[in-house]
Design an enzyme around this catalytic site. Structure first.
Site, PDB file in Angstrom:
ATOM      1  CG  HIS A   1      22.276  20.440  30.276  1.00  0.00           C
ATOM      2  ND1 HIS A   1      21.979  19.065  29.689  1.00  0.00           N
ATOM      3  CD2 HIS A   1      22.867  21.123  29.675  1.00  0.00           C
ATOM      4  CE1 HIS A   1      22.755  19.285  28.386  1.00  0.00           C
ATOM      5  NE2 HIS A   1      23.214  20.507  28.397  1.00  0.00           N
TER       6      HIS A   1
ATOM      7  CE  LYS B   1      18.071   7.218  37.700  1.00  0.00           C
ATOM      8  NZ  LYS B   1      17.781   8.000  36.463  1.00  0.00           N
ATOM      9  NE  ARG B   2      27.600  12.313  40.302  1.00  0.00           N
ATOM     10  CZ  ARG B   2      28.691  13.038  40.343  1.00  0.00           C
ATOM     11  NH1 ARG B   2      29.541  13.082  39.262  1.00  0.00           N
ATOM     12  NH2 ARG B   2      28.935  13.836  41.320  1.00  0.00           N
TER      13      ARG B   2
ATOM     14  CE  LYS C   1      20.704  12.567  38.848  1.00  0.00           C
ATOM     15  NZ  LYS C   1      20.049  12.458  37.352  1.00  0.00           N
TER      16      LYS C   1
ATOM     17  CB  THR D   1      20.474  10.211  28.585  1.00  0.00           C
ATOM     18  OG1 THR D   1      21.502  10.527  29.612  1.00  0.00           O
ATOM     19  CG2 THR D   1      20.171  11.713  27.948  1.00  0.00           C
TER      20      THR D   1
ATOM     21  CE  LYS E   1      23.078   7.119  27.634  1.00  0.00           C
ATOM     22  NZ  LYS E   1      23.963   7.618  28.650  1.00  0.00           N
TER      23      LYS E   1
HETATM   24  O1  HBZ Z   1      21.929  16.512  32.134  1.00  0.00           O
HETATM   25  C1  HBZ Z   1      21.768  16.370  33.401  1.00  0.00           C
HETATM   26  C2  HBZ Z   1      20.351  16.355  33.579  1.00  0.00           C
HETATM   27  O2  HBZ Z   1      20.380  16.101  35.335  1.00  0.00           O
HETATM   28  C3  HBZ Z   1      19.685  15.387  32.959  1.00  0.00           C
HETATM   29  O3  HBZ Z   1      18.334  15.164  33.301  1.00  0.00           O
HETATM   30  C4  HBZ Z   1      19.913  15.378  31.642  1.00  0.00           C
HETATM   31  O4  HBZ Z   1      19.471  14.393  30.823  1.00  0.00           O
HETATM   32  C5  HBZ Z   1      21.287  15.541  31.227  1.00  0.00           C
HETATM   33  C6  HBZ Z   1      21.763  15.858  29.651  1.00  0.00           C
HETATM   34  O5  HBZ Z   1      20.925  16.814  29.395  1.00  0.00           O
HETATM   35  N1  HBZ Z   1      22.729  17.290  34.006  1.00  0.00           N
HETATM   36  C7  HBZ Z   1      23.870  16.981  34.342  1.00  0.00           C
HETATM   37  O6  HBZ Z   1      24.390  16.136  34.040  1.00  0.00           O
HETATM   38  N2  HBZ Z   1      24.392  18.058  35.164  1.00  0.00           N
HETATM   39  C8  HBZ Z   1      25.580  18.126  35.791  1.00  0.00           C
HETATM   40  O7  HBZ Z   1      26.521  16.860  35.607  1.00  0.00           O
HETATM   41  C9  HBZ Z   1      26.636  19.180  36.151  1.00  0.00           C
HETATM   42  C10 HBZ Z   1      27.700  19.317  36.293  1.00  0.00           C
HETATM   43  C11 HBZ Z   1      28.423  20.274  36.765  1.00  0.00           C
HETATM   44  C12 HBZ Z   1      27.693  21.253  37.560  1.00  0.00           C
HETATM   45  C13 HBZ Z   1      26.251  21.457  37.286  1.00  0.00           C
HETATM   46  C14 HBZ Z   1      25.660  19.994  36.831  1.00  0.00           C
HETATM   47  O8  HBZ Z   1      28.181  22.128  38.049  1.00  0.00           O
END
Ligand code: HBZ
Length: 825
Positions: free
Chosen positions: A367, A559-560, A565, A667, A671
């Protein structure tokens, strides 16, 4: 197919009368109260279990159908799930809302009043966790036999509050009042070991089989929540593990002598494992505990998967034909070594056969593209916490590197790059490498992401094993993010298309294309958007005290908070608007409301300061009578799935402005477009695919693409040269530096300015001019109401591709090779 079990009898009826009778009965016999004395929570819990019981019926039939069919199951392993509120969803999926409303009215309560007790399980951080929830929804809707495995964190993602504009994190005690949607399943508990030593097996000549004696054991207790499909009888489950100390952990002797704290020491230590969700990797703290969590999830889930496999099957040859495990990012990747350990050490399968089974069982979804987000674990930590797993990693790596050496004789450089072990002062295990080595399929989450993964982050692997690499572009569930979030638009769509078939066949939204040319339809479309904005305005006023104008352009960035971003770029635009209004207050401006939503990781100081700056800018903007006539900035705290469902239907403009090549997919972008917001965005992640589908005319594109950004970095990027060359940019940055948003104190936001002019890691300044000019085009477009509405309709009409149903179908066809199992009513 033979029915191996006695026929299951239905226990709940399906009429309004049955429902009403069950409500009263549950209020009396489950909740132990009466209509006269019931409180709000009593009402909510009673309604919840009454609705839930309708799903239990379907679940029982699903389990029986799965048992009879003995199909291949998808097991989705994820450290995170952001399920969102359950009540509305389950009312919709059981089609009982039409009964509940009149019954509630009769009793003098509203559904909305009860819903405030419906706490969203915040068991995730952001996109990755919400994607897991969307995929589960679609798997059930498509009748795919599947189980989601996760951790039942006692505290989910922190609650965000603001104090003097600064983010303050409060614990999310989501189960405080109980969770009516989950069923404990103590019989399926598992024991998980940590630490300890390994012993050779004297009878094993290969030396590959060993015996692990853990130094500590913890119990994993499961509970499950129901995951219903829409428009089908299938109800799958998500199984969540909670850590419990083993019974011996309570030190009765110490308690007896008054050492009350010491007596429960081991209990506290064990139960800390599932205590709290990690708010991503930005904090160094608690790394060991995080690895413990990962292994805890994996160990419990694999044992459960094997238990389930053995209910209908024996022997190991057929395991990978019945079991496919999807690893959601690297967090559960230690599963590759755990399955090897279980097969080789505990079940006596030979190494080669075990490896073949393991590799055929696992698949890995990546991801990210940020190298710093790829997990690595210190070898020394693994050796201590999971000594046997570390040995297995060495062995896997040994055989793997033999393969690499055979493919590239004499090239030790490629060996060093691909090794699962990263050499250096501190040797580390590269979890992404382990995932690729141990999987059949590896996938990225949008076309550009998959391409860049193969070209950069995982280049050597994609060269060696091109057949392993796939793209599966993300999607979102139209049930939650269109039908539930936006009932008005859904009704309009259904009226226009003739029926609700679009809810499970989202490409049918194409039928709206012609309606976009009908002025009456466009007026109705605008009316829906406006009503949604009126509702949002009321909610925003309640949470921030700021009044917003429902007729202003609703410009949202939700978003975060992350540097890549580029919330900082959005803020530079806001400040530029402020400066323009100040310079020429008499000019006409398109009225805008800029809405921010999102959390920053508690240890991510740069982003917490940026949040503070957003709030400070909002204060200045909203309290200046001249500026506030044209512009408002609002930042409702604690953005989550529930709030997303409020904001998204009211948005006119969707900010997707990451530096190209950094956002894996996104995502939220899907939406928002699906709800008729127009996107202003870079050629990044799934933005590209959105633009391809909605058409370049209906998308506001700006900025560098990924190759241009990479080229600029190579040529030596100097943010200062952009600053110096652009008057408005200089003014915006200088406005921050002047202390204008800190009552004249220049020091408060100096780090923001330094970051911009110093490194500007994500090149916001390089894209500033293109972005601001593009925002001018947006404002211009907004003034042509009919044209804007047409673009909005076309966005919705052409985003059917972004249903997570399509995503799941692609996983099924390319990766999982599973077939649906229909459940009869
Ligand atoms: O996953 C997100 C991507 O940034 C986004 O572009 C994508 O649409 C989405 C679904 O595929 N990644 C995350 O949300 N990542 C985390 O939340 C995360 C959580 C814990 C971690 C590292 C990343 O240790």
């Amino acid at each position: 197919m033979t029915e191996a079990r006695p026929r299951l009898r239905r226990t709940v009826g399906d009429s309004l009368e049955d429902f009403e009778r069950d409500l009263i009965s549950n209020l009396y016999y489950q909740r132990g109260t009466t209509i006269e004395s019931a409180s709000g929570p009593d009402g909510y819990h009673t309604l919840a279990v009454t609705v839930r019981d309708r799903l239990v019926d379907r679940y029982a039939r699903t389990a029986a159908a799965h048992y009879a069919a003995n199909p291949r199951f998808v097991y989705y392993l994820s450290a995170e799930y952001l399920l969102g509120r359950q009540l509305r969803q389950n009312l919709l999926y059981t089609d009982t809302e039409r009964w509940v409303r009149p019954i509630a009215e009769d009793l003098g309560v509203s559904l909305e009043a009860l819903e405030v007790y419906d706490v969203e399980p915040g068991l995730g951080n952001g996109g990755l966790g919400r994607l897991a929830a969307c995929l589960l929804d679609s798997m059930a809707t498509l009748d795919i036999p599947a189980v989601g495995y996760g951790i039942r964190y006692e505290f989910g993602i922190f609650k965000q509050t603001f104090r003097d504009g600064q983010q303050v994190e409060r614990p999310d005690d989501w189960t405080f009042y109980g969770n009516p949607w989950e069923f404990p399943a103590p019989d399926d508990r598992q024991l998980v070991g940590f630490y300890g030593t390994t012993k050779a097996d004297p009878k094993d000549p290969t030396g590959l089989k060993k015996h692990w004696v853990p130094g500590e054991t913890v119990r994993g207790e499961p509970s499950h929540m129901l995951v219903p499909g829409y428009g089908t009888q299938t109800v799958n489950i998500i199984r969540l593990w909670q850590a419990r100390a083993s019974r011996e952990s309570f030190d009765l002797a110490r308690f007896g002598v008054g050492q009350y704290v010491e007596a429960v020491d081991d209990i506290v230590k064990a139960e800390n494992i599932s205590k709290v969700l990690y708010p991503d990797d930005s904090t160094e703290l608690g790394r060991e505990l995080r690895l413990k969590q990962q292994y805890f999830l994996v160990a419990c889930s694999l044992r459960d998967i094997i238990r389930r496999y053995r209910l209908r099957n024996s022997g190991w040859e057929g395991f990978a034909d019945k079991v496919v495990i999807q690893l959601n990012d690297t967090h559960p990747v230690v599963a590759v070594t755990e399955l090897m350990r279980l097969l080789v050490d505990e079940h006596g399968v030979g190494w080669d056969e075990a490896w073949s089974i393991t590799r055929r069982t696992f698949n890995y979804t990546c991801h990210t593209l940020l190298p710093e987000a790829l997990e690595t674990w210190p070898v020394r930590l693994l050796e201590r916490l999971l000594p046997r797993h570390m040995e297995i990693i060495y062995a896997i790596n040994h055989f793997f590197l033999e393969e690499v050496r055979a493919a590239y004789p004499g090239d030790e450089d490629v060996v060093r790059r691909m090794s699962v072990i990263q050499e250096g002062d501190e040797r580390r295990v590269r979890m992404a490498h382990l995932a690729v080595v141990g999987s059949t399929a590896v996938n990225g989450v949008a076309e550009l992401h998959t391409k860049l993964l193969a070209e950069t982050t995982l280049h050597d692997f994609a060269t060696l094993w091109p057949e392993r690499f796939h793209n599966v572009t993300n999607g979102v569930t139209p049930r939650r993010f269109l039908r539930m979030a936006n009932p008005r638009l859904s009704t309009l769509i259904t009226e226009s298309l003739g029926d609700e078939g679009w809810l499970t066949d989202l490409e049918r939204l194409h039928g709206l294309g012609t309606a976009a040319d009908d002025p009456a339809f466009r007026a109705a479309w605008r009316d829906v958007k406006r009503q949604n904005k009126v509702e949002l305005a009321a909610a925003v006023e309640r949470s921030t005290g700021v009044l917003i104008d429902p007729d202003a352009l609703a410009d949202v960035m939700i978003k975060r908070f992350h540097e890549y971003k580029r919330q900082q770029l959005k803020l530079l635009h806001v400040i530029t608007m402020v400066n323009r209004i100040r310079a020429d207050p008499q000019a006409t401006y398109v009225p805008r409301t800029v809405l921010f939503g999102g959390k920053a990781a508690p240890g991510y100081h740069a982003m917490k300061l940026l949040i503070q700056l957003v709030n400070a800018v909002a204060d200045v903007v909203n309290t200046d009578p001249v500026i506030a006539r044209h512009l408002r900035v609002v930042f409702p705290p604690d953005y989550n799935v529930t709030k997303a469902q409020f904001v998204i239907p009211a948005a006119d403009l969707s900010e997707q402005i990451s530096l190209a090549g950094k956002e894996a997919s996104g995502t939220g972008n899907m939406k928002l477009a699906l709800n008729g917001a127009l996107t202003i965005g870079t050629l990044d992640g799934a933005n590209i695919e959105i633009r391809d589908r909605v058409g370049a005319d209906n998308f506001f594109l700006f900025g560098m693409d990924a190759p241009a950004a990479a080229a600029l970095r190579r040529s030596g990027y100097s943010p200062r040269s952009f600053y110096e060359a652009d008057f408005e940019l200089r003014l915006a940055v200088d406005t921050i530096a002047s202390g204008a948003f800190a009552k004249g104190d220049r020091s408060v936001f100096a780090p923001v300015v330094d970051a911009m002019l110093g490194r500007d890691e994500y090149m916001a300044l390089a894209d500033y001019r293109a972005y601001v000019d593009c925002q001018d085009t947006v404002a211009e477009a907004w003034t042509d109401t009919e044209r804007w509405t047409r673009m909005s309709v076309l966005n919705t009409a052409r985003c059917g591709f972004f249903s997570s149903d399509r995503t799941v179908r692609e996983y099924c066809a390319q990766i999982w090779k599973v077939d649906p199992v229909r459940v009869s009513p």
